[in-house]
Design a protein around this motif. Structure first.
Motif, PDB file in Angstrom:
ATOM      1  N   HIS A  61       0.796  -1.333  -0.026  1.00  0.00           N
ATOM      2  CA  HIS A  61       0.105  -0.030  -0.074  1.00  0.00           C
ATOM      3  C   HIS A  61       0.893   1.118  -0.049  1.00  0.00           C
ATOM      4  N   CYS A  62       1.055   1.620  -1.164  1.00  0.00           N
ATOM      5  CA  CYS A  62       1.661   3.086  -1.254  1.00  0.00           C
ATOM      6  C   CYS A  62       1.083   4.286  -1.438  1.00  0.00           C
ATOM      7  N   LYS A  63       1.706   5.300  -0.800  1.00  0.00           N
ATOM      8  CA  LYS A  63       1.163   6.610  -0.869  1.00  0.00           C
ATOM      9  C   LYS A  63       2.267   8.021  -0.775  1.00  0.00           C
ATOM     10  N   SER A  64       1.712   9.046  -0.925  1.00  0.00           N
ATOM     11  CA  SER A  64       2.709  10.340  -0.557  1.00  0.00           C
ATOM     12  C   SER A  64       1.655  11.062   0.169  1.00  0.00           C
ATOM     13  N   LYS A  65       1.965  12.044   0.503  1.00  0.00           N
ATOM     14  CA  LYS A  65       1.196  13.092   1.383  1.00  0.00           C
ATOM     15  C   LYS A  65      -0.141  13.419   0.453  1.00  0.00           C
ATOM     16  N   ASP A  66       0.048  13.442  -0.765  1.00  0.00           N
ATOM     17  CA  ASP A  66      -1.161  13.968  -1.883  1.00  0.00           C
ATOM     18  C   ASP A  66      -1.756  12.691  -2.524  1.00  0.00           C
ATOM     19  N   HIS A  67      -1.205  11.936  -2.616  1.00  0.00           N
ATOM     20  CA  HIS A  67      -1.624  10.660  -3.454  1.00  0.00           C
ATOM     21  C   HIS A  67      -1.476   9.250  -2.801  1.00  0.00           C
ATOM     22  N   ASP A  68      -2.751   8.752  -2.608  1.00  0.00           N
ATOM     23  CA  ASP A  68      -2.860   7.382  -2.213  1.00  0.00           C
ATOM     24  C   ASP A  68      -2.926   6.304  -3.432  1.00  0.00           C
ATOM     25  N   LEU A  69      -2.214   5.482  -3.615  1.00  0.00           N
ATOM     26  CA  LEU A  69      -1.976   4.669  -4.824  1.00  0.00           C
ATOM     27  C   LEU A  69      -2.729   3.363  -4.433  1.00  0.00           C
ATOM     28  N   GLY A  70      -3.350   3.156  -3.366  1.00  0.00           N
ATOM     29  CA  GLY A  70      -4.198   1.996  -2.926  1.00  0.00           C
ATOM     30  C   GLY A  70      -3.483   0.751  -2.648  1.00  0.00           C
ATOM     31  N   THR A  71      -4.117  -0.170  -2.218  1.00  0.00           N
ATOM     32  CA  THR A  71      -3.519  -1.448  -1.873  1.00  0.00           C
ATOM     33  C   THR A  71      -3.250  -2.321  -3.239  1.00  0.00           C
ATOM     34  N   GLN A  72      -2.287  -2.945  -3.417  1.00  0.00           N
ATOM     35  CA  GLN A  72      -2.063  -3.845  -4.352  1.00  0.00           C
ATOM     36  C   GLN A  72      -1.491  -4.930  -3.996  1.00  0.00           C
ATOM     37  N   VAL A  73      -1.739  -6.316  -4.585  1.00  0.00           N
ATOM     38  CA  VAL A  73      -1.292  -7.544  -4.419  1.00  0.00           C
ATOM     39  C   VAL A  73      -0.330  -7.709  -5.473  1.00  0.00           C
ATOM     40  N   ILE A  74       0.876  -8.073  -5.199  1.00  0.00           N
ATOM     41  CA  ILE A  74       1.997  -8.202  -6.397  1.00  0.00           C
ATOM     42  C   ILE A  74       2.306  -9.829  -6.184  1.00  0.00           C
ATOM     43  N   ALA A  75       1.968 -10.554  -7.413  1.00  0.00           N
ATOM     44  CA  ALA A  75       2.232 -11.947  -7.005  1.00  0.00           C
ATOM     45  C   ALA A  75       3.606 -12.194  -7.374  1.00  0.00           C
ATOM     46  N   ASP A  76       3.996 -13.411  -7.142  1.00  0.00           N
ATOM     47  CA  ASP A  76       5.524 -13.944  -7.285  1.00  0.00           C
ATOM     48  C   ASP A  76       5.969 -13.631  -8.492  1.00  0.00           C
ATOM     49  N   GLY A  77       7.208 -12.816  -8.614  1.00  0.00           N
ATOM     50  CA  GLY A  77       7.658 -12.545  -9.837  1.00  0.00           C
ATOM     51  C   GLY A  77       7.050 -11.146 -10.712  1.00  0.00           C
ATOM     52  N   GLY A  78       6.108 -10.893  -9.928  1.00  0.00           N
ATOM     53  CA  GLY A  78       5.293  -9.624 -10.500  1.00  0.00           C
ATOM     54  C   GLY A  78       5.835  -8.179 -10.119  1.00  0.00           C
ATOM     55  N   ASN A  79       5.576  -7.282 -11.009  1.00  0.00           N
ATOM     56  CA  ASN A  79       5.748  -5.900 -10.523  1.00  0.00           C
ATOM     57  C   ASN A  79       4.440  -4.961 -10.316  1.00  0.00           C
ATOM     58  N   TYR A  80       4.826  -3.855  -9.556  1.00  0.00           N
ATOM     59  CA  TYR A  80       4.134  -2.766  -9.354  1.00  0.00           C
ATOM     60  C   TYR A  80       4.740  -1.301  -9.685  1.00  0.00           C
ATOM     61  N   GLU A  81       4.217  -0.661 -10.351  1.00  0.00           N
ATOM     62  CA  GLU A  81       5.216   0.473 -10.678  1.00  0.00           C
ATOM     63  C   GLU A  81       4.158   1.901 -10.913  1.00  0.00           C
ATOM     64  N   TRP A  82       4.880   2.856 -10.654  1.00  0.00           N
ATOM     65  CA  TRP A  82       3.827   4.310 -10.846  1.00  0.00           C
ATOM     66  C   TRP A  82       4.997   5.411 -11.369  1.00  0.00           C
ATOM     67  N   SER A  83       4.784   6.324 -11.795  1.00  0.00           N
ATOM     68  CA  SER A  83       5.465   7.523 -12.258  1.00  0.00           C
ATOM     69  C   SER A  83       4.840   8.961 -11.686  1.00  0.00           C
ATOM     70  N   PHE A  84       5.769   9.796 -11.291  1.00  0.00           N
ATOM     71  CA  PHE A  84       5.525  11.136 -10.783  1.00  0.00           C
ATOM     72  C   PHE A  84       6.609  12.289 -11.255  1.00  0.00           C
ATOM     73  N   THR A  85       6.077  13.420 -10.838  1.00  0.00           N
ATOM     74  CA  THR A  85       7.151  14.389 -11.016  1.00  0.00           C
ATOM     75  C   THR A  85       7.534  15.230  -9.790  1.00  0.00           C
ATOM     76  N   VAL A  86       9.048  15.116  -9.353  1.00  0.00           N
ATOM     77  CA  VAL A  86       9.273  15.752  -8.153  1.00  0.00           C
ATOM     78  C   VAL A  86       8.916  17.126  -8.109  1.00  0.00           C
ATOM     79  N   ASN A  87       8.461  17.707  -6.794  1.00  0.00           N
ATOM     80  CA  ASN A  87       7.981  18.796  -6.565  1.00  0.00           C
ATOM     81  C   ASN A  87       9.374  19.808  -6.669  1.00  0.00           C
ATOM     82  N   PHE A  88       8.937  21.196  -6.831  1.00  0.00           N
ATOM     83  CA  PHE A  88       9.961  22.042  -7.168  1.00  0.00           C
ATOM     84  C   PHE A  88      10.950  22.316  -5.939  1.00  0.00           C
TER      85      PHE A  88
END
Length: 152
Positions: A61-88
């Motif tokens: 379960h990944c999140k930042s102060k502003d974005h909750d990415l929700g709960t993910q179940v990652i299977a054996d050998g699988g990936n979870y990924e996301w992209s964002f822009t770093v703040n100023f």
């Protein structure tokens, strides 16, 4: 009074040059030749791989102060990924809570103060001893978060 237009012009020129993209001519480890180097336009990419083996699932379960990415179940050998822009002001932080049958923990997956230069693609691999972090384009981990043992 005549100094004010000069100061405004100087400020406008400074801002324009600061934000203008430039081309990379060197082969720095975090960039490819020809890539724009304006850091506030870069997309940072985080990848978490489940390398636990034996068919074991990893819950994240990944999140930042502003974005909750929700709960993910990652299977054996699988990936979870996301992209964002770093703040100023480079205070961007993403953290994840992990659970699997033998442990868990909450760890910082991206911290701008640590990772802004370290990786534009931050790769993490969950293994039985913990979550291993790999810098940009490297097969050698430089960070390790050890699991907290499950109360079972």
């Amino acid at each position: 009074m005549s100094q004010l237009p000069n100061r405004v012009l100087f400020l406008a020129l400074f801002i324009a040059l600061w934000w203008a993209p430039a081309k990379v001519t060197s082969t720095e480890p975090t960039m490819r030749s020809g890539q724009e180097i304006n850091p506030w336009r870069w997309k940072t990419h985080v990848v978490i791989n489940n390398g636990l083996g034996e068919g074991l699932n990893l819950t994240a379960h990944c999140k930042s102060k502003d974005h909750d990415l929700g709960t993910q179940v990652i299977a054996d050998g699988g990936n979870y990924e996301w992209s964002f822009t770093v703040n100023f002001i480079k205070t961007t932080l993403y953290f994840c809570g992990f659970n699997w049958q033998d442990g868990g923990g909450v760890f910082d997956m991206y911290r701008a103060d640590r990772d802004f230069i370290r990786c534009m693609q931050c790769r993490w691999v969950a293994q039985k001893d913990g979550v291993h972090g790999f810098p940009q384009d490297s097969d050698v981990n430089d960070l390790l978060y050890k699991w907290e043992k499950s109360p079972n």
